[in-house]
Design an enzyme around this catalytic site. Structure first.
Site, PDB file in Angstrom:
ATOM      1  CG  ASP A  17      -7.787  -4.416   7.164  1.00  0.00           C
ATOM      2  OD1 ASP A  17      -9.023  -4.051   6.993  1.00  0.00           O
ATOM      3  OD2 ASP A  17      -7.310  -5.150   6.209  1.00  0.00           O
TER       4      ASP A  17
ATOM      5  CE  LYS B 132      -3.609  -1.878   3.012  1.00  0.00           C
ATOM      6  NZ  LYS B 132      -4.941  -1.586   1.932  1.00  0.00           N
TER       7      LYS B 132
ATOM      8  NE  ARG C 188     -11.146  -9.919  -2.027  1.00  0.00           N
ATOM      9  CZ  ARG C 188     -11.662  -9.004  -2.807  1.00  0.00           C
ATOM     10  NH1 ARG C 188     -11.844  -9.538  -4.041  1.00  0.00           N
ATOM     11  NH2 ARG C 188     -11.332  -7.682  -2.601  1.00  0.00           N
TER      12      ARG C 188
ATOM     13  CG  ASP D 275      -4.061  -4.151  -0.197  1.00  0.00           C
ATOM     14  OD1 ASP D 275      -4.332  -4.572   1.211  1.00  0.00           O
ATOM     15  OD2 ASP D 275      -4.107  -2.941  -0.323  1.00  0.00           O
TER      16      ASP D 275
HETATM   17 ZN   LIG Z   1      -5.691  -5.457   2.199  1.00  0.00          ZN
END
Ligand SMILES: [Zn+2]
Length: 507
Positions: free
Chosen positions: A291, A280, A354, A350
């Site tokens: 997160d 990132k 999932r 990133d």
């Molecule tokens: Zn991520």
């Protein structure tokens, strides 16, 4: 760095059925008065300090949804006074927002002992607004983790007294919800070197012991045996082998741990997300300790529902890891196979949430829950589509869409459903694996992520996936004053307590 769970004890809350006496008001630091926009003048004669309050009410701008006026009582203590005028038929979200503003006044005035008074409402509205005001006051002065040499000047509320309190208020529920929301916010705001995978898992284990929940930890070795390659792909660049999937169980009387759960709460717990190989940029990495917000919401809901001894078998699953950059880090075009046998071609490191959830949901599905609810700060697309005022929901039971929206309206935690029809899968076709991790086409990544997760959920279980776009919002949201909102706790706790969702699913 070691970590101790925050003190989640709430201010002393008293529900006094009587209207306040002059002595009672004079002892307080701050009084919050709430009235409707039209009121019979005779009402003021029945209230202590009625003449003063009436004058203040008359000055108030009745059309202004915001805080009307603040002043003080004519006593020695100069008890602070905030007045809020409520218009008829206003939304729960707006009422929560206004009550939050009123409470902020008391916090800013460094009040420790506050009184709440609602005057001039019909019994139903009186009860509804009393509950909203209590929720706002319990959320207002909770303080998130800080390590400052100078002590904070902000004070916590020590006591809250609701006068003329209606009988039917469910205090236990309001308190459980408030502690749970505080816990979710506290966890989400912790610095990532304090809440790393190791400390997070240790904290949950300790809490499980305290609360007598069944606790199981699928560590790296156990996950290797299970073939959880999707989760392990994310964890393989971690500096230590302390990532894993936590499984908690709550069994009300008459049930056992081997019974299929009524509800499985699932959360994405990425303690820090660097983005991995697809690193990132600096401004997107900042704040990435949040997160793990989905796991904080799942855990906090589990905490509240078990605290309230709800008569449902509930499991909670937390996918806890970090997403690092390292020579071992997983990379685009890697192919891994999840527990349920689905092979995945990696597109973007990133999109680790999932991956971690794919194996977690595969494990959850094996336990055949009636309802699975997962929470994740999953995609930027969710924020682009509804901003940080709403969160996005997806379900494999689209007949629930209207109920999910309406429940958000009722609770003030607003959600909007998105489609996940199976023709979206053609955008996830891989040349080498069963599915792509992400679509390489532009747009709708929140939908594509839901479609991807769908591949790991057994369709026999009803499934609701909440992409938490409202997990973080500058200045807070509704009655929650901090950037981390704990969004999803109020929504879910109430959804399960009301229970009508289970009746609808049984049809
Ligand atoms: Zn991520």
């Amino acid at each position: 760095m070691s970590l101790k769970l925050a003190n989640l004890s709430l201010p002393k809350l008293t529900l006094n059925p009587k209207p306040p006496s002059k002595t009672a008001l004079d002892k307080l630091d701050h009084v919050i008065l709430v009235t409707p926009d039209t009121i019979k003048t005779s009402v003021w004669k029945t209230v202590t300090y009625g003449t003063l309050l009436k004058q203040m009410y008359e000055k108030a701008d009745k059309k202004n949804a915001k805080l009307a006026l603040s002043s003080h009582l004519s006593n020695r203590n100069l008890t602070g006074l905030s007045l809020g005028v409520v218009q008829k038929n206003r939304s729960t979200f707006k009422n929560l927002t206004q009550m939050g503003e009123l409470c902020k006044n008391a916090v800013d005035a460094k009040a420790e002992h506050i009184g709440l008074l609602l005057v001039g409402f019909s019994p139903d509205t009186h009860k509804e607004l009393s509950e909203i005001l209590i929720s706002a006051s319990l959320a207002a002065s909770f303080q998130l983790w800080k390590k400052k040499s100078k002590k904070p000047t902000k004070k916590k509320f020590k006591s809250i007294e609701l006068f003329s309190a209606p009988e039917a208020i469910n205090v236990a529920q309001l308190k459980a919800e408030a502690s749970a929301n505080n816990m979710a916010r506290w966890l989400s705001a912790l610095p990532p070197n304090y809440l790393n995978s190791k400390n997070y898992v240790a904290l949950v284990e300790k809490l499980a012991k305290q609360k007598k929940w069944n606790y199981k930890f699928h560590n790296i070795l156990a996950l290797e045996k299970l073939g959880a390659e999707a989760f392990l792909a994310v964890a393989q660049a971690n500096p230590h082998e302390d990532a894993g999937i936590v499984h908690l169980q709550y069994c009300p009387p008459g049930t056992t741990a081997s019974d299929a759960p009524d509800l499985a709460l699932v959360g994405k717990g990425i303690c820090f997300d660097t983005g991995g190989t697809n690193l990132k940029p600096a401004n997107y990495m900042l704040g990435m300790q949040g997160d793990m917000g989905g796991s904080a919401v799942a855990l906090s809901n589990f905490y509240a529902l078990s605290q309230l001894k709800v008569n449902k078998r509930i499991d909670c699953w937390l996918a806890i890891t970090e997403n690092h950059i390292d020579a071992h880090a997983y990379k685009p075009n890697d192919v891994v196979t999840a527990i349920n046998g689905t092979s995945i071609e990696v597109i973007h490191s990133d999109a680790e949430g999932r991956m971690a959830l794919a194996d977690t949901l595969s494990l959850v599905s094996k336990t055949k829950p009636k309802l699975i609810m997962d929470f994740a700060t999953l995609t930027g697309a969710a924020v682009y589509s509804v901003t940080d005022r709403y969160s996005c929901v997806f379900t494999n039971r689209p007949q629930l869409h209207n109920d999910l929206i309406q429940h958000g309206v009722n609770t003030g935690e607003r959600v909007w459903p998105f489609p996940q029809d199976d023709d979206y899968d053609s955008s996830l076709e891989s040349k080498v694996a069963d599915t792509l991790q992400c679509s390489t086409e532009n747009g709708g990544d929140h939908i594509m992520a839901a479609r991807f997760l769908n591949k790991f959920v057994d369709d026999k279980s009803a499934w609701i996936h909440m992409d938490l776009s409202a997990a973080e919002r500058k200045g807070g949201l509704a009655h929650i004053p901090t950037d981390h909102t704990g969004f999803g706790v109020r929504y879910t706790t109430r959804l399960i307590l009301e229970g009508s969702i289970f009746e609808k699913l049984a049809k």
